[in-house]
Design a protein around this motif. Structure first.
Motif, PDB file in Angstrom:
ATOM      1  N   THR A  92      23.695 -49.586 -44.580  1.00  0.00           N
ATOM      2  CA  THR A  92      24.822 -49.697 -43.643  1.00  0.00           C
ATOM      3  C   THR A  92      25.375 -48.319 -43.307  1.00  0.00           C
ATOM      4  OG1 THR A  92      25.444 -51.899 -44.457  1.00  0.00           O
ATOM      5  CG2 THR A  92      27.153 -50.626 -43.330  1.00  0.00           C
ATOM      6  N   ILE A  93      25.592 -47.506 -44.325  1.00  0.00           N
ATOM      7  CA  ILE A  93      26.144 -46.172 -44.104  1.00  0.00           C
ATOM      8  C   ILE A  93      25.183 -45.315 -43.289  1.00  0.00           C
ATOM      9  CG2 ILE A  93      26.726 -44.010 -45.295  1.00  0.00           C
ATOM     10  CD1 ILE A  93      28.083 -45.746 -47.427  1.00  0.00           C
ATOM     11  N   LYS A  94      23.899 -45.365 -43.604  1.00  0.00           N
ATOM     12  CA  LYS A  94      22.916 -44.580 -42.847  1.00  0.00           C
ATOM     13  C   LYS A  94      22.873 -45.006 -41.381  1.00  0.00           C
ATOM     14  CE  LYS A  94      19.781 -43.252 -46.596  1.00  0.00           C
ATOM     15  NZ  LYS A  94      18.389 -43.350 -47.117  1.00  0.00           N
ATOM     16  N   THR A  95      23.102 -46.288 -41.121  1.00  0.00           N
ATOM     17  CA  THR A  95      23.109 -46.770 -39.740  1.00  0.00           C
ATOM     18  C   THR A  95      24.390 -46.362 -39.031  1.00  0.00           C
ATOM     19  OG1 THR A  95      21.774 -48.659 -40.486  1.00  0.00           O
ATOM     20  CG2 THR A  95      22.709 -48.792 -38.281  1.00  0.00           C
ATOM     21  N   LEU A  96      25.510 -46.408 -39.745  1.00  0.00           N
ATOM     22  CA  LEU A  96      26.782 -45.980 -39.148  1.00  0.00           C
ATOM     23  C   LEU A  96      26.757 -44.510 -38.756  1.00  0.00           C
ATOM     24  CD1 LEU A  96      29.474 -47.630 -41.488  1.00  0.00           C
ATOM     25  CD2 LEU A  96      28.588 -48.478 -39.309  1.00  0.00           C
ATOM     26  N   THR A  97      26.067 -43.688 -39.547  1.00  0.00           N
ATOM     27  CA  THR A  97      26.069 -42.242 -39.313  1.00  0.00           C
ATOM     28  C   THR A  97      24.875 -41.770 -38.479  1.00  0.00           C
ATOM     29  OG1 THR A  97      24.991 -41.902 -41.462  1.00  0.00           O
ATOM     30  CG2 THR A  97      27.392 -41.743 -41.393  1.00  0.00           C
ATOM     31  N   GLY A  98      24.052 -42.699 -38.001  1.00  0.00           N
ATOM     32  CA  GLY A  98      22.965 -42.346 -37.093  1.00  0.00           C
ATOM     33  C   GLY A  98      21.676 -41.934 -37.758  1.00  0.00           C
ATOM     34  N   GLU A  99      21.638 -41.927 -39.089  1.00  0.00           N
ATOM     35  CA  GLU A  99      20.405 -41.549 -39.781  1.00  0.00           C
ATOM     36  C   GLU A  99      19.323 -42.605 -39.572  1.00  0.00           C
ATOM     37  OE1 GLU A  99      18.817 -40.450 -44.277  1.00  0.00           O
ATOM     38  OE2 GLU A  99      20.962 -40.373 -43.842  1.00  0.00           O
ATOM     39  N   LEU A 100      19.738 -43.869 -39.461  1.00  0.00           N
ATOM     40  CA  LEU A 100      18.833 -44.970 -39.135  1.00  0.00           C
ATOM     41  C   LEU A 100      19.298 -45.606 -37.833  1.00  0.00           C
ATOM     42  CD1 LEU A 100      18.490 -46.769 -42.602  1.00  0.00           C
ATOM     43  CD2 LEU A 100      16.772 -45.325 -41.475  1.00  0.00           C
ATOM     44  N   PRO A 101      18.366 -46.064 -36.997  1.00  0.00           N
ATOM     45  CA  PRO A 101      18.770 -46.699 -35.737  1.00  0.00           C
ATOM     46  C   PRO A 101      19.267 -48.118 -35.962  1.00  0.00           C
ATOM     47  CG  PRO A 101      16.378 -46.765 -35.953  1.00  0.00           C
ATOM     48  CD  PRO A 101      16.891 -45.965 -37.126  1.00  0.00           C
ATOM     49  N   ALA A 102      20.243 -48.514 -35.185  1.00  0.00           N
ATOM     50  CA  ALA A 102      20.680 -49.907 -35.182  1.00  0.00           C
ATOM     51  C   ALA A 102      19.677 -50.729 -34.377  1.00  0.00           C
ATOM     52  CB  ALA A 102      22.070 -50.033 -34.575  1.00  0.00           C
ATOM     53  N   MET A 103      19.263 -51.869 -34.930  1.00  0.00           N
ATOM     54  CA  MET A 103      18.344 -52.751 -34.198  1.00  0.00           C
ATOM     55  C   MET A 103      19.102 -53.601 -33.185  1.00  0.00           C
ATOM     56  SD  MET A 103      15.787 -53.994 -37.258  1.00  0.00           S
ATOM     57  CE  MET A 103      14.748 -52.826 -38.155  1.00  0.00           C
ATOM     58  N   SER A 104      20.277 -54.058 -33.589  1.00  0.00           N
ATOM     59  CA  SER A 104      21.127 -54.825 -32.674  1.00  0.00           C
ATOM     60  C   SER A 104      22.552 -54.774 -33.205  1.00  0.00           C
ATOM     61  CB  SER A 104      20.647 -56.275 -32.554  1.00  0.00           C
ATOM     62  OG  SER A 104      20.744 -56.945 -33.793  1.00  0.00           O
ATOM     63  N   GLY A 105      23.466 -55.357 -32.437  1.00  0.00           N
ATOM     64  CA  GLY A 105      24.878 -55.267 -32.791  1.00  0.00           C
ATOM     65  C   GLY A 105      25.499 -54.009 -32.209  1.00  0.00           C
ATOM     66  N   ASP A 106      26.741 -53.767 -32.568  1.00  0.00           N
ATOM     67  CA  ASP A 106      27.440 -52.615 -31.997  1.00  0.00           C
ATOM     68  C   ASP A 106      28.246 -51.892 -33.062  1.00  0.00           C
ATOM     69  OD1 ASP A 106      28.135 -50.842 -29.989  1.00  0.00           O
ATOM     70  OD2 ASP A 106      29.901 -51.991 -29.374  1.00  0.00           O
ATOM     71  N   ILE A 107      28.340 -50.576 -32.880  1.00  0.00           N
ATOM     72  CA  ILE A 107      29.184 -49.721 -33.714  1.00  0.00           C
ATOM     73  C   ILE A 107      30.084 -48.955 -32.764  1.00  0.00           C
ATOM     74  CG2 ILE A 107      29.264 -47.919 -35.471  1.00  0.00           C
ATOM     75  CD1 ILE A 107      26.226 -48.429 -35.894  1.00  0.00           C
ATOM     76  N   ARG A 108      31.373 -49.190 -32.853  1.00  0.00           N
ATOM     77  CA  ARG A 108      32.319 -48.486 -31.995  1.00  0.00           C
ATOM     78  C   ARG A 108      33.215 -47.616 -32.864  1.00  0.00           C
ATOM     79  NH1 ARG A 108      31.515 -50.283 -27.005  1.00  0.00           N
ATOM     80  NH2 ARG A 108      33.186 -48.944 -26.207  1.00  0.00           N
ATOM     81  N   PHE A 109      33.240 -46.329 -32.548  1.00  0.00           N
ATOM     82  CA  PHE A 109      34.074 -45.379 -33.274  1.00  0.00           C
ATOM     83  C   PHE A 109      35.064 -44.759 -32.312  1.00  0.00           C
ATOM     84  CE2 PHE A 109      34.907 -41.027 -34.856  1.00  0.00           C
ATOM     85  CZ  PHE A 109      35.562 -41.378 -36.028  1.00  0.00           C
ATOM     86  N   ASP A 110      36.337 -44.936 -32.615  1.00  0.00           N
ATOM     87  CA  ASP A 110      37.408 -44.400 -31.769  1.00  0.00           C
ATOM     88  C   ASP A 110      37.236 -44.843 -30.320  1.00  0.00           C
ATOM     89  OD1 ASP A 110      39.786 -43.062 -31.629  1.00  0.00           O
ATOM     90  OD2 ASP A 110      38.906 -41.079 -31.355  1.00  0.00           O
ATOM     91  N   GLY A 111      36.777 -46.089 -30.157  1.00  0.00           N
ATOM     92  CA  GLY A 111      36.646 -46.676 -28.827  1.00  0.00           C
ATOM     93  C   GLY A 111      35.328 -46.431 -28.123  1.00  0.00           C
ATOM     94  N   THR A 112      34.435 -45.648 -28.725  1.00  0.00           N
ATOM     95  CA  THR A 112      33.161 -45.307 -28.094  1.00  0.00           C
ATOM     96  C   THR A 112      32.006 -45.892 -28.891  1.00  0.00           C
ATOM     97  OG1 THR A 112      34.058 -43.230 -27.254  1.00  0.00           O
ATOM     98  CG2 THR A 112      31.666 -43.404 -27.358  1.00  0.00           C
TER      99      THR A 112
END
Length: 234
Positions: free
Chosen positions: A45-65
């Motif tokens: 989860t952490i690696k996906t949140l920080t971009g080290e691993l790609p997200a396959m689906s779903g969304d991650i929004r940080f500070d509105g982006t």
């Protein structure tokens, strides 16, 4: 609007899916503990949140982006500071060089500088000229935390904050995290010490088999043995 909003996140390693639907929010100034048995997807989860691993689906929004397809470097510059599992210090750089290279004003506005890190961790100041490979595991962990703080992030993420450290070092780390939390920095922390987590975290999110399966008040989770057995027991 939440600082971080993760919705139905899936991801993994190549064709191997590890995350099957993670939901997670972090508000401004909030500390959230991410817990679960080993191998259940916390680090993924952490690696996906920080971009080290790609997200396959779903969304991650940080500070509105949306940052689901953003590079790790860009995510860092947007205000996400990471203390990775295993610390990942550069063996041939000194303590001072680690902090100097990472130091920037950043978007967080908390004004962490090298000197402020040295005030928090006096041992690092004593060893500021030492190369990282000469440091103990505890000193390297303090350096990894300091390195993340001097980027002045909006969100600090710590994966296995005190794993494998001596009791006195763990105590120092928890005191540091209490101070950071009181300063109002948003934090996601992974650790197994539920009592220590309950002192600094407002909420707990449990990850099991790649899904977020429970969320609630950190103090309530720490005091409920039935929840521990259900979600953390072997």
């Amino acid at each position: 609007m939440s600082l971080l909003h993760v919705s139905d996140l899936t991801g993994g390693y190549g064709p191997i899916k590890v995350l099957h639907g993670v939901d997670l929010t972090v508000e401004e100034g909030e500390v959230v503990a991410l817990v679960g048995r080993n191998g259940m997807g916390k680090t993924t989860t952490i690696k996906t949140l920080t971009g080290e691993l790609p997200a396959m689906s779903g969304d991650i929004r940080f500070d509105g982006t949306s940052i689901a397809t953003v590079s790790p470097n860009q995510i860092s510059r947007m205000g996400v500071g990471l203390v990775p599992e295993g610390r990942r210090c550069f063996s041939n750089l000194s303590v001072e060089e680690h902090l100097k290279l990472a130091e920037r004003s950043g978007p967080g506005g908390h004004y962490w500088t090298r000197e402020r890190v040295f005030e928090m961790f006096p041992r690092l100041k004593e060893r500021r000229a030492n190369l990282a490979f000469t440091l103990s595991g505890g000193e390297q962990q303090k350096l990894a935390i300091g390195r993340a703080l001097v980027t002045n992030p909006k969100l600090l993420i710590l994966d296995e904050a005190t794993e494998g450290l001596a009791p006195l070092v763990r105590k120092d780390i928890w005191l540091c995290l209490e101070s950071i939390a009181k300063a109002g920095l948003s934090v996601i922390v992974v650790d197994k010490n539920l009592k220590a987590l309950a002192r600094i975290a407002q909420r707990v999110v449990v990850i099991s088999k790649g899904r977020s399966v429970w969320e609630g008040a950190a103090q309530a989770f720490a005091e409920d043995e039935s929840l521990h057995q259900q979600h953390l027991g072997v």
